[in-house]
Scaffold this motif. Structure first.
Motif, PDB file in Angstrom:
ATOM      1  N   TYR A 191       0.863  -1.184   0.000  1.00  0.00           N
ATOM      2  CA  TYR A 191       0.000   0.000   0.000  1.00  0.00           C
ATOM      3  C   TYR A 191       0.897   1.231   0.000  1.00  0.00           C
ATOM      4  N   LEU A 192       0.686   2.130  -0.979  1.00  0.00           N
ATOM      5  CA  LEU A 192       1.440   3.375  -1.075  1.00  0.00           C
ATOM      6  C   LEU A 192       0.535   4.541  -0.700  1.00  0.00           C
ATOM      7  N   ASP A 193       0.966   5.330   0.283  1.00  0.00           N
ATOM      8  CA  ASP A 193       0.208   6.480   0.763  1.00  0.00           C
ATOM      9  C   ASP A 193       1.072   7.721   0.529  1.00  0.00           C
ATOM     10  N   GLN A 194       0.669   8.587  -0.401  1.00  0.00           N
ATOM     11  CA  GLN A 194       1.469   9.759  -0.763  1.00  0.00           C
ATOM     12  C   GLN A 194       0.906  11.010  -0.099  1.00  0.00           C
ATOM     13  N   HIS A 195       1.727  11.647   0.720  1.00  0.00           N
ATOM     14  CA  HIS A 195       1.343  12.847   1.453  1.00  0.00           C
ATOM     15  C   HIS A 195       2.230  14.015   1.030  1.00  0.00           C
ATOM     16  N   GLN A 196       1.878  15.207   1.557  1.00  0.00           N
ATOM     17  CA  GLN A 196       2.744  16.375   1.427  1.00  0.00           C
ATOM     18  C   GLN A 196       3.097  16.901   2.807  1.00  0.00           C
ATOM     19  N   MET A 197       4.305  17.488   2.914  1.00  0.00           N
ATOM     20  CA  MET A 197       4.788  18.041   4.176  1.00  0.00           C
ATOM     21  C   MET A 197       5.129  19.517   3.971  1.00  0.00           C
ATOM     22  N   GLY A 198       5.703  20.134   4.982  1.00  0.00           N
ATOM     23  CA  GLY A 198       6.133  21.526   4.861  1.00  0.00           C
ATOM     24  C   GLY A 198       7.200  21.696   3.789  1.00  0.00           C
ATOM     25  N   ASN A 199       7.426  22.937   3.375  1.00  0.00           N
ATOM     26  CA  ASN A 199       8.330  23.150   2.250  1.00  0.00           C
ATOM     27  C   ASN A 199       9.741  23.547   2.646  1.00  0.00           C
ATOM     28  N   SER A 200      10.038  23.652   3.952  1.00  0.00           N
ATOM     29  CA  SER A 200      11.400  23.998   4.376  1.00  0.00           C
ATOM     30  C   SER A 200      12.086  22.737   4.876  1.00  0.00           C
ATOM     31  N   GLY A 201      12.759  22.058   3.986  1.00  0.00           N
ATOM     32  CA  GLY A 201      13.442  20.818   4.321  1.00  0.00           C
ATOM     33  C   GLY A 201      13.624  19.976   3.079  1.00  0.00           C
ATOM     34  N   PRO A 202      13.825  18.670   3.215  1.00  0.00           N
ATOM     35  CA  PRO A 202      13.970  17.789   2.055  1.00  0.00           C
ATOM     36  C   PRO A 202      12.771  17.897   1.112  1.00  0.00           C
ATOM     37  N   ARG A 203      12.984  17.443  -0.123  1.00  0.00           N
ATOM     38  CA  ARG A 203      11.918  17.519  -1.132  1.00  0.00           C
ATOM     39  C   ARG A 203      10.979  16.331  -1.047  1.00  0.00           C
ATOM     40  N   ILE A 204      11.477  15.182  -0.626  1.00  0.00           N
ATOM     41  CA  ILE A 204      10.602  14.020  -0.482  1.00  0.00           C
ATOM     42  C   ILE A 204      11.211  13.067   0.547  1.00  0.00           C
ATOM     43  N   ALA A 226      18.239   8.472 -10.086  1.00  0.00           N
ATOM     44  CA  ALA A 226      18.530   8.274 -11.504  1.00  0.00           C
ATOM     45  C   ALA A 226      17.822   9.293 -12.376  1.00  0.00           C
ATOM     46  N   ALA A 227      16.679   9.799 -11.905  1.00  0.00           N
ATOM     47  CA  ALA A 227      15.934  10.809 -12.652  1.00  0.00           C
ATOM     48  C   ALA A 227      16.422  12.221 -12.355  1.00  0.00           C
ATOM     49  N   GLY A 228      17.480  12.331 -11.549  1.00  0.00           N
ATOM     50  CA  GLY A 228      18.057  13.636 -11.258  1.00  0.00           C
ATOM     51  C   GLY A 228      17.305  14.435 -10.210  1.00  0.00           C
ATOM     52  N   LYS A 229      16.506  13.751  -9.373  1.00  0.00           N
ATOM     53  CA  LYS A 229      15.722  14.439  -8.355  1.00  0.00           C
ATOM     54  C   LYS A 229      16.535  14.559  -7.066  1.00  0.00           C
ATOM     55  N   GLN A 230      16.822  15.787  -6.680  1.00  0.00           N
ATOM     56  CA  GLN A 230      17.609  16.039  -5.477  1.00  0.00           C
ATOM     57  C   GLN A 230      16.696  16.169  -4.254  1.00  0.00           C
ATOM     58  N   GLY A 231      17.335  16.143  -3.076  1.00  0.00           N
ATOM     59  CA  GLY A 231      16.602  16.386  -1.837  1.00  0.00           C
ATOM     60  C   GLY A 231      15.794  15.213  -1.344  1.00  0.00           C
ATOM     61  N   VAL A 232      16.222  13.977  -1.670  1.00  0.00           N
ATOM     62  CA  VAL A 232      15.513  12.780  -1.224  1.00  0.00           C
ATOM     63  C   VAL A 232      16.080  12.348   0.124  1.00  0.00           C
ATOM     64  N   VAL A 233      15.235  12.254   1.139  1.00  0.00           N
ATOM     65  CA  VAL A 233      15.661  11.796   2.447  1.00  0.00           C
ATOM     66  C   VAL A 233      15.026  10.437   2.716  1.00  0.00           C
ATOM     67  N   GLY A 254      15.600  16.870  16.292  1.00  0.00           N
ATOM     68  CA  GLY A 254      14.689  15.884  16.858  1.00  0.00           C
ATOM     69  C   GLY A 254      13.982  15.039  15.811  1.00  0.00           C
ATOM     70  N   ARG A 255      14.094  15.401  14.526  1.00  0.00           N
ATOM     71  CA  ARG A 255      13.435  14.643  13.470  1.00  0.00           C
ATOM     72  C   ARG A 255      14.435  13.862  12.632  1.00  0.00           C
ATOM     73  N   GLY A 256      15.679  13.808  13.059  1.00  0.00           N
ATOM     74  CA  GLY A 256      16.632  12.921  12.399  1.00  0.00           C
ATOM     75  C   GLY A 256      17.664  13.604  11.545  1.00  0.00           C
ATOM     76  N   LEU A 257      17.449  14.868  11.139  1.00  0.00           N
ATOM     77  CA  LEU A 257      18.448  15.612  10.380  1.00  0.00           C
ATOM     78  C   LEU A 257      19.059  16.657  11.298  1.00  0.00           C
ATOM     79  N   GLY A 258      20.271  16.389  11.788  1.00  0.00           N
ATOM     80  CA  GLY A 258      20.922  17.340  12.672  1.00  0.00           C
ATOM     81  C   GLY A 258      21.313  18.610  11.958  1.00  0.00           C
ATOM     82  N   GLU A 259      21.544  18.510  10.661  1.00  0.00           N
ATOM     83  CA  GLU A 259      21.895  19.675   9.865  1.00  0.00           C
ATOM     84  C   GLU A 259      21.449  19.418   8.429  1.00  0.00           C
ATOM     85  N   VAL A 288      21.802  12.073   0.666  1.00  0.00           N
ATOM     86  CA  VAL A 288      23.085  12.091  -0.046  1.00  0.00           C
ATOM     87  C   VAL A 288      23.184  13.176  -1.113  1.00  0.00           C
ATOM     88  N   ASP A 289      22.054  13.773  -1.514  1.00  0.00           N
ATOM     89  CA  ASP A 289      22.097  14.779  -2.574  1.00  0.00           C
ATOM     90  C   ASP A 289      21.132  15.904  -2.231  1.00  0.00           C
TER      91      ASP A 289
END
Length: 692
Positions: free
Chosen positions: A10-23, A57-64, A115-120, A128-129
Motif C-alpha cells: 500500500y502506497l500512501d502519498q502525502h505532502q509536508m512543509g516546504n522547508s526541508g527535504p523535497r521528499i 537516476a531521474a536527477g531528483k535532489q533532496g531525497v531523504v 529531533g526529526r533525524g536531520l541534525g543539519e 546524499v544529494d
C-alpha cells in the motif's frame, strides 16, 4: 482495504512543509514497533531503496530516507503494517497550494530539526544529494510522486511472488507466535455498563481488519486477575534507569557456587507466589472474542493491550527519542469499555462477526417513568432527541446509578423512546425504584469558536457534537466581537490548537486577503468575560486556556510551563484522572477515567485572582506517580501527579471549565465524552455546574 482488496503493498502519498527535504521515502527511523513481523521492515528497506535509486537516476535532489518520520503506530493507511501489508508513506514538500514557491537555502537549513533525524541540512547517508533551494512548483511535486509511484509498480511487478509469499509467511509465523506466546484471547462482555460503546469499539476493530468472533451461547473462561490492566513490560520498560541498573548488576561479585541450587529454588517459589490468581468467569451470549492467533496479532496488541514503551535516546545521555505519533492507542481505555484477557484456552461456540451493534430489549410499559442510564454515553444523544421533540427530561439518581427519566404520561414518550431505542440501542427501563434528587434538563445554546484559525481540534469538536445530535452555532470573529453573547448562548467552546495571538490578533495583511484578517480583538476578549459574568459557561480545551490564564485574572497557572523537556518525556499516552464523583460534570463516569494526553496542562493554584471565585478540581491527574500512566510512556510523572486536570472556576455569575486535555480527542475518547456532555445540559435557569 481489509474487506475487498487486502493488498500486499500500500502506497500512501502525502505532502509536508516546504522547508526541508523535497521528499521522504521509507524505511522509517527508530523507534518502531517490535510486534510487527521483522520481514515487514526488511521489505520496506528493499522497496524504499529502489524508490530512492529511481528518484536519483531521474536527477531528483533532496531525497531523504530512513529519517524524519518516526511513525510507530496506527497512523492512517500505515495501519496495514500491523496486518502484514507493506505500508509505504512518502511525504513531498508542498508548494503554495498550486502557486510556485521560492525556497532559500537559509530556510531549508532552519527546517532541519535535530529531533526529526536531520541534525543539519547537508550531505549525510540519509540525505546524499541535498536540494539547495530555488523555485518549487506543483509540477515538481507531481514529478517526484509519479517517479516514486512508478517505482513501486515496477518493483511489485518484478518481485510479485516475493511479496505474495512474504505476506503468507508473515501471517503464518504470526499465528504460530501467538499460539506460543499468547495472548489466547480478549473477551469483551456483552453485559457491561456501556454496551453500546463496546459495540462501537468492536465495529472499529472489524473495520481495521481485526478478526472478531461473537459467542453463540454463554461460556466460561479462566481470567487471570489484573493480567490486562497491569501487564508486564515484555522488554518495553518505560523505566529510565533500567540500563543503568543492568550495568550495576554486571559489576556485582559472583555468589558462591554452593548457593546456586538454593537460589533456583527461591526463584521458583517467587514465580509461583507472583502468579496472578485466576477466576472462572461466566460470559453472556453474544459477547465478543478477539483471539490472539490471527495474522493481525500486532494490531490486536497495539489496539487492545496496555502498552509500556521503552524509553530511547538520540544518543547515550542525549535527548529523548520522540515519535512522530502517539505512544498508546489502547481502545478499551479510550472508550471506557470493559475487557478481559485470558492466556488459557476455553471452549465457546462462536461465529465470525462482520459488524457489531446492540439490540435493545423490547420497550416496557411504565406507569410513571421511563428511564435510561446516564452511564451510557449514547444516552446523551437520546436526551438531545427527546429535548428536540419537546419532551420534559429529568436527571435523577437511583440505586442503580444516575438516570435520565421522562414521564410515562406524556403521550409521545413511549413512541419516541421506542424509535430511539431501536436506532441507537439504549435500554429503556420502566418505573425504576428509589428515584431521588431529580432536576429538569434543558439543552444549552452552544457556540463553537472557529474564526479563520483552521484548527483541526475545532473540526473534531464539531464532528463529535454532530454525531451525538447536538445543535450548535459556529462562531466567527465578528460573532464574538458582537455584544450580548449571553443573550444568544449558554456555552461557548474554544477548541485547542488555536494560538492565543492568532485567536486575538488573527492573520495579518500579508497572510490573508481582506475579509479573512484579524481575530476577536480586545473587544472580543471583553465580550467573553462579560458573557461569563452574566451566567454563561466558557469551555476551553488544552492550550485554549491561554485566554483565561492571561486575560481573566484567575488564580490558576499551568504547573508545566517552566518544566524542561529533559525533565518530562510524555508522548501521546493514556493517563489516569481521578474524578470528584460529587461534581455534576462527573455524572455517569466512574471514579477514574483514562485521558488521552497529546500535550496538555497540569493546573495548580496561585495567590491572585481578582474576578474569580471558588476554583474546584473536577478531576486531577492521579495522586500517585506510579499509577498515573495507564498506557504509553512517561518520564517525570511526578511533575503531573496530583495536579488539576479539569477545573471548574467561578467567574461572576458563570463558570469557566478548563479541560487540561482534549476530552474529545480526534473523535476517539468516548470514555471522557460525558465530562463535556454534562456541561452542555442545564438545569433551568442554572448551568450544569451549579446543580449542587
Amino acid at each position: 482495504m481489509y474487506r475487498t482488496t487486502y493488498p500486499q503493498i500500500y502506497l500512501d502519498q502525502h505532502q509536508m512543509g516546504n522547508s526541508g527535504p523535497r521528499i521522504f521515502v521509507p524505511p522509517y527511523p527508530d523507534p518502531m514497533n517490535p510486534d510487527i513481523h521483522p520481514l515487514q521492515w526488511q521489505q520496506l528497506r528493499f522497496m524504499g531503496g529502489g524508490m530512492v535509486a529511481d528518484l536519483q537516476a531521474a536527477g531528483k535532489q533532496g531525497v531523504v530516507t530512513g529519517s524524519m518520520y518516526r511513525i510507530w503506530g496506527q497512523e492512517g493507511a500505515l495501519t496495514g503494517r500491523y496486518h502484514n501489508i507493506v505500508g509505504i508513506l512518502t511525504e513531498t514538500a508542498s508548494a503554495r497550494i498550486a502557486s510556485p514557491d521560492t525556497v532559500t537555502l537559509e530556510a531549508l537549513e532552519r527546517g532541519a530539526a535535530p529531533g526529526r533525524g536531520l541534525g543539519e541540512y547537508g550531505f549525510q547517508i540519509a540525505f546524499v544529494d541535498p536540494w539547495l533551494g530555488g523555485e518549487w512548483t506543483l509540477g515538481d511535486i507531481v514529478d517526484y510522486q509519479m517517479i516514486a509511484a512508478k517505482s513501486v509498480l515496477e518493483q511489485t511487478a518484478k518481485f510479485s511472488q516475493h511479496y505474495i509469499m512474504g505476506r503468507w509467511q508473515m501471517g503464518s509465523e504470526t499465528i504460530a507466535k501467538a499460539e506460543l506466546e499468547g495472548p489466547h484471547a480478549y473477551v469483551i462482555p456483552r453485559n457491561q455498563a456501556d454496551p453500546i460503546a463496546a459495540a462501537e469499539m468492536v465495529g472499529k476493530l472489524i473495520l481495521q481488519g481485526v478478526e472478531v468472533h461473537e459467542s453463540v451461547g454463554a461460556f466460561e473462561a479462566s481470567i487471570a486477575d489484573g493480567l490486562w490492566s497491569s501487564p508486564d513490560d515484555n522488554g518495553l520498560s518505560g523505566n529510565e534507569d533500567s540500563t543503568e541498573d543492568a550495568a550495576e548488576e554486571d559489576d556485582l561479585p559472583d555468589e558462591d557456587e554452593g548457593d546456586t541450587e538454593r537460589e533456583e529454588d527461591t526463584d521458583e517459589e517467587a514465580v509461583e507466589d507472583n502468579k496472578p490468581e485466576e477466576e472462572l468467569r461466566s460470559f453472556a451470549p453474544n459477547s465478543w472474542i478477539v483471539y490472539g492467533a490471527q495474522p493481525g496479532r500486532a494490531a490486536v496488541l497495539d489496539l487492545l493491550e496496555p502498552r509500556r514503551r521503552r524509553v530511547q535516546h538520540e544518543w547515550p545521555g542525549g535527548p529523548f527519542m520522540r515519535s512522530y505519533d502517539g505512544a498508546a492507542y489502547t481502545m478499551p481505555m479510550q472508550m471506557g469499555v470493559e475487557i478481559t484477557r485470558t492466556d488459557n484456552p476455553f471452549e465457546a461456540d462462536t461465529r465470525l462477526a462482520t459488524s457489531a451493534r446492540v439490540v435493545a430489549p423490547p420497550m416496557p410499559t411504565a406507569n410513571d417513568w421511563y428511564a435510561i442510564s446516564a452511564e451510557v454515553t449514547r444516552a446523551y444523544q437520546a436526551v438531545n432527541r427527546m429535548l428536540e421533540a419537546g419532551l420534559s427530561v429529568f436527571r435523577a439518581v437511583s440505586e442503580d446509578g444516575p438516570l435520565f427519566i421522562v414521564s410515562a404520561s406524556d403521550p409521545q414518550s413511549r413512541s419516541l423512546l421506542t424509535e430511539i431505542s431501536n436506532e441507537i440501542g439504549v435500554t429503556v427501563v420502566a418505573d425504576p425504584p428509589t428515584l431521588g434528587m431529580s432536576a429538569q434538563q434543558q439543552a444549552a445554546r452552544i457556540g463553537i469558536y472557529q474564526g479563520w484559525a483552521a484548527s483541526m481540534d475545532e473540526g473534531w469538536t464539531r464532528l463529535v457534537l454532530e454525531d451525538f445530535d447536538y445543535t450548535f452555532e459556529t462562531l466567527m470573529n465578528d460573532d464574538v466581537r458582537e455584544e450580548g453573547l449571553s443573550e444568544r448562548l449558554d456555552v461557548i467552546i474554544i477548541p485547542s490548537q488555536i494560538p492565543l495571538n492568532r485567536l486575538i490578533e488573527g492573520a495579518s495583511d500579508e497572510d490573508a486577503p481582506p475579509g479573512f484578517r484579524g481575530g476577536i480583538g480586545e473587544e472580543g476578549v471583553e465580550n467573553l468575560k462579560e458573557f461569563v459574568r452574566n451566567g454563561g459557561t466558557l469551555v476551553t480545551f488544552e492550550a485554549a486556556d491561554a485566554i483565561v490564564l492571561e486575560h481573566f485574572d484567575v488564580p490558576v497557572r499551568n504547573a508545566l510551563e517552566d518544566v524542561n523537556r529533559s525533565d518530562l518525556f510524555l508522548p501521546a499516552s493514556l493517563l489516569r484522572i481521578e474524578l470528584d464523583e460529587n461534581h455534576p460534570l462527573a455524572v455517569g463516569s466512574p471514579n477514574e477515567v483514562a485521558a488521552k494526553w497529546a500535550g496538555g496542562r497540569a493546573y495548580e493554584p496561585t495567590d491572585f485572582g481578582g474576578d474569580a471565585g471558588q476554583v474546584q478540581a473536577v478531576g486531577s491527574w492521579a495522586e500517585d506517580p506510579e499509577r498515573l500512566l495507564m498506557s504509553g510512556v512517561i518520564v517525570g510523572a511526578e511533575k503531573l501527579a496530583g495536579k488539576g486536570a479539569i477545573l471548574d472556576v467561578e467567574y461572576g455569575n458563570g463558570r469557566i471549565l478548563m479541560y487540561g486535555f482534549r476530552v474529545q480527542h480526534r473523535g476517539q475518547t468516548h470514555g471522557t465524552y460525558k465530562l463535556l456532555f454534562n456541561a452542555l445540559l442545564k438545569n433551568s435557569p442554572r448551568t450544569a455546574t451549579e446543580d449542587r
